[in-house]
Structure formats: structure tokens, C-alpha cells
Design an enzyme around this catalytic site. Structure first.
Site, PDB file in Angstrom:
ATOM      1  CG  ASP A 166      -1.039 -14.616 -28.240  1.00 34.26           C
ATOM      2  OD1 ASP A 166      -2.075 -14.206 -28.815  1.00 34.26           O
ATOM      3  OD2 ASP A 166       0.040 -14.758 -28.831  1.00 34.26           O
ATOM      4  CG  ASP A 364      -5.208 -11.197 -31.146  1.00 32.10           C
ATOM      5  OD1 ASP A 364      -4.969 -12.293 -30.594  1.00 32.10           O
ATOM      6  OD2 ASP A 364      -4.329 -10.380 -31.420  1.00 32.10           O
TER       7      ASP A 364
END
Length: 484
Positions: A166, A364
Site C-alpha cells: 500500500d 496509488d
């Protein structure tokens, strides 16, 4: 003769422009993948396609990265149902990122946990200097948490765990025994008593002081991480050894040992944080760079997550920007979008961070579908539909409002789409990075969505098949197509 030459020049220019303005989407191949992922008899050819290994000359270590679909067979009977589940999870992810940004910029803290008052300081012995590190990456669509998972060794002796990667988080954590409330994961829950390298961090430690939300119990540092979608993890803040396959290990990495974990993390043992804060994995190991390549979300192959490796020579580079108000997010110097080889009329300020810390564009790993500020999305949609008038439109699907019926086609020419970055560099996307199947019957949708937030997010659908690198020394982001 001069007239003939001029005529031929115009024809050449026309053909060149046409070639640059369209690309071919392989409809048959994309639809077949939607059928393969639903077939329980098809197993991954090798989850360890990229074994973690080290290069003697460079000291490179690597994790393997796996897509969600290669780790756990989902329970969906059709691809449309799977897609709806993915998009619902993706909406939660985006809400989480936006809510976190708004929370930080608002300057308020609603948590009931109180900050630890640090009365002593420790040396930085536990913050080590890393060698070059790397690990494999897999797509994680069928697990319920995150989209891509690294296979990581934790503890001594090391036990292997699938961890969500992440880039939008700073705190590494994993589920730990005893579990007051733990979700289902693929691997056995980590047992601290079985590891000789497990150490709880005292409340006065430097790592504990770096937590945004923390508390103290019997001089043991406690952590809490809450996500905008309601997911959270709470437990002891500790240090543990992280192993990179057979290639080596790194001691005393600070991470959360979660005893109470709830939310969208089903399947993974925890989370590997790659954000820009001081407690993320790259920051703790003082990595000069890291990169990952995300294989197709429906793939059963693997790629790698690497630390301190050099960017490929053919990389497209963009400035790596930092928001002084938000350390976690890694912003990219994006300035525009092209459709059919033509720049859209989007003010560059749309993708810039303003004085209040709002706006900008981040890359992301956890968001699937690219979100664009509404003005930018409207320009993209209008240009694409105008240039795709020869394609057969159909009804929208979930968060997608621009979809096409390719059920009678095997291959189709579609308008090209690309991102433009500061310095004039452009990244041309493959058609499969922006026109994706949402069922197994030939319905494809433009994989972008508008957002009311000022934050734009480049999602992993657009990143698939491209090695994305962050050079933390030179402060640049690199994109290397076909480099998985």
C-alpha cells in the site's frame, strides 16, 4: 511534380496522425481472461514465478508480488458479479484516502486514544541502513483486501505471509495471536511467542513517538490505525525481522502487532506500508528507491517489489512531489492528459497541490480505477466519446458511465489515452489499461471515474504491465512499460 509531392506528404501526415491516434484492443484475449479467472480447474502456473533473490554485486533483494486472483479462488459465479464487488471495494478505498487527507488537513484528531508523552529519547540503532531489497508482487482481486500482495517472511525463524502492499499507508502491521477479533486470512495468524526476534517497543521509543495515534500500557507502546472505510487495526507496536525469501533479512523493523482488526483486509496477513512517512518500510530501511510491477488483475502470474534497484533505461520520468501537509502520499508532477494524441484543455493547476495542501495527483497501488477531478474527467470523457463515434455504445456499469459493446468483435481500434508530466514527458497507456471488460459477454468500459475531491488518483488498472519506480534520492517517479 511539386503538387504530387505535396499530396504524398499530406497522405503520409494523415496516416501518421491516424496511427498515433488509435491503438488496437484485443477483445478476445481480454474476454478469455474473464472466463479463465472463473474456472476453478485453472490454477496458477507458478506463484513463485519470481523467486526472491539477491544479486551478489548489488545486494538486491526482492519480494514476489501476486495479484489477488492468484492466491484465493473467489466465490463469484460470473465475472459481472466479481467486477461489481471489486468496484465496491475500490469505492471504499478511495473514500479512505480522501477522508484521511481531509482529516489531516482539518487539523483535528477525533480519536479517543491519547498521544504518548515521550520523556526519553533512544538512539537510531534500531533504524538500520538497508541493503538493496526486493520482493515478488501478485494481484489480489479475490481476497477481500487490497489488490496486490507481497510474500514476506516475518519473525525468527521466518514464517511466510501474504501482505497487502500500500503506497497510501505508513504503518506496517500484521494480525497477531492472541486475537481478540481477527478476520480470516490465508496463512496462520502470527504467533509472537514463536519468534526469537520479536520485541515490544517501549513508550519512550523514537518509533512510538512517530505514531500519529498511540497509547501506553505497562510501558508497551500501543498503536491504532483507522481507515476511512471503517476498517481498523489495534495492538502492540513492536519490532520484528523481515525476510526476503532466501536472499536475506532485515532486523528491527517497527510494525503493528494487531490483536483487534476489522474491515476489508480478508485474506492478507497484514499490510506493507510504502508511503512517505517515517514509519513506512522504505523510510525505515533508508531505501534510496523502490519499484513494483503490477501484473494483470486477472493474472495468475507474479512480478516483483524491489528496493534500491536502478530504473530501466527506457523509463518515462516525472517529478516526485511532496505535500508538506501530508507526508504519506507520494504525488507525481502530472500536467495533463491526451486522447487520440491530442492534449486536452485541462488547466495544469487541476493536478497541482495548492497552498492549503489540497489537490494534486498521487499514484496509488491500492486504488483500482483512476479518479480524476470532475473537470478533468469531463474533458477526457468528451474527447474519448467524440473520437470513438464508430464504436457501439451501451449502458453504463456501476461507477462507469462510458461503456461499449464489443461482443461481435475480436479486435477493435480505439482512441489512444496518455498521461503528460512536468517536463513534457508522456506515458502512453495500452488499450487494456483504460478499456476493461466488466462481464464475459463483451461489455467494456472506460476505466476512469470522476471525483468530487480535488485529489486525483492514478489507479492500478492504469499501472498494470508498467514498472512504477520511486527514486527517493533524485525525487522522480519512473514509468517503464513492459518491464514486469
Amino acid at each position: 511534380m511539386a503538387s504530387l509531392y505535396l499530396f504524398l506528404s499530406l497522405i503520409t501526415l494523415f496516416l501518421t496522425t491516424t496511427a498515433a491516434s488509435t491503438a488496437t484492443l484485443d477483445v478476445t484475449s481480454a474476454v478469455q481472461k474473464t472466463l479463465d479467472i472463473l474456472d476453478p480447474t485453472i490454477t496458477p502456473s507458478s506463484l513463485q514465478t519470481h523467486e526472491s533473490q539477491t544479486d551478489i554485486k548489488t545486494g538486491l533483494l526482492s519480494f514476489t508480488l501476486h495479484p489477488r486472483s492468484s492466491l484465493h479462488h473467489h466465490k463469484h459465479n460470473d465475472y459481472e458479479s466479481l467486477t461489481r464487488t471489486r468496484l465496491a471495494r475500490d469505492t471504499h478505498r478511495v473514500d479512505s484516502l480522501v477522508n484521511k487527507l481531509n482529516f489531516v488537513l482539518s487539523g483535528t484528531n477525533k480519536s479517543e486514544m491519547k498521544p504518548v508523552v515521550t520523556t526519553t529519547e533512544v538512539t537510531t540503532d534500531s533504524i538500520f541502513r538497508a541493503q538493496d531489497l526486493s520482493s515478488p508482487v501478485t494481484s489480489g482481486i479475490s481476497q477481500g483486501s487490497g489488490e496486490y500482495f507481497a510474500r514476506v517472511g516475518l519473525g525468527t525463524p521466518p514464517q511466510q505471509y501474504y501482505m497487502v502492499i500500500d503506497t497510501g499507508s505508513d504503518i506496517n502491521w500484521l494480525q497477531c495471536q492472541p486475537c481478540n477479533d481477527c478476520y480470516q486470512q490465508t496463512d496462520p495468524v502470527f504467533n509472537p511467542s514463536a519468534s526469537t526476534s520479536y520485541n515490544a517497543l517501549p513508550c519512550g521509543s523514537q518509533q512510538c513517538s512517530a505514531l500519529e495515534v498511540t497509547a501506553c500500557r505497562s510501558n508497551v507502546c500501543l498503536y491504532q490505525v483507522s481507515y476511512g472505510d471503517g476498517s481498523f487495526t489495534v495492538g502492540d507496536f513492536v519490532t520484528e525481522t523481515v525476510s526476503f525469501g532466501k536472499s536475506g533479512s532485515v532486523p528491527r523493523v517497527a510494525m503493528g502487532c494487531g490483536h483487534d482488526n476489522e474491515g476489508l483486509f480478508v485474506g492478507a496477513g497484514g499490510l506493507l506500508a510504502l508511503g512517505g512517512g517515517p514509519l513506512s518500510l522504505p523510510s525505515q530501511i533508508k531505501a534510496t528507491s523502490f519499484s513494483y510491477c503490477l501484473v494483470d488483475r486477472d493474472s495468475k502470474t507474479a512480478s516483483t517489489l524491489e528496493f534500491n534497484s536502478a530504473a530501466p533505461a527506457n523509463s518515462v520520468t516525472a517529478p516526485l512531489l511532496r505535500n508538506p501537509r501530508v507526508k504519506t502520499y507520494l504525488y507525481v508532477g502530472m500536467t495533463g492528459i491526451t486522447v487520440g494524441g491530442r492534449a486536452l484543455s485541462i488547466p495544469p493547476s487541476i493536478f497541482a497541490v495548492d497552498d492549503s495542501g489540497r489537490g494534486g495527483a498521487i499514484v496509488d497501488s491500492g486504488t483500482a480505477v483512476t479518479r480524476l477531478q470532475s473537470q478533468a474527467y469531463a474533458a477526457l470523457k468528451d474527447a474519448f466519446t467524440r473520437q470513438a463515434r464508430n464504436l457501439k455504445p451501451t449502458d453504463g456499469f456501476s461507477l462507469f458511465d462510458t461503456c461499449y459493446d464489443f461482443s461481435q468483435l475480436t479486435r477493435v481500434a480505439v482512441p489512444t489515452v496518455g498521461f503528460t508530466f512536468a517536463g513534457g514527458k508522456s506515458l502512453a497507456l495500452k488499450p487494456s489499461n483504460y478499456l476493461i471488460p466488466v462481464d464475459s459477454r463483451g461489455k467494456f468500459c472506460l476505466a476512469f471515474a470522476p471525483t468530487d475531491s480535488s485529489l486525483s488518483i492514478i489507479g492500478n488498472v492504469q499501472q498494470q504491465g508498467t514498472r512504477v519506480g520511486y527514486d527517493l534520492t533524485k525525487q522522480v517517479v519512473t514509468f517503464s512499460p513492459n518491464n514486469c
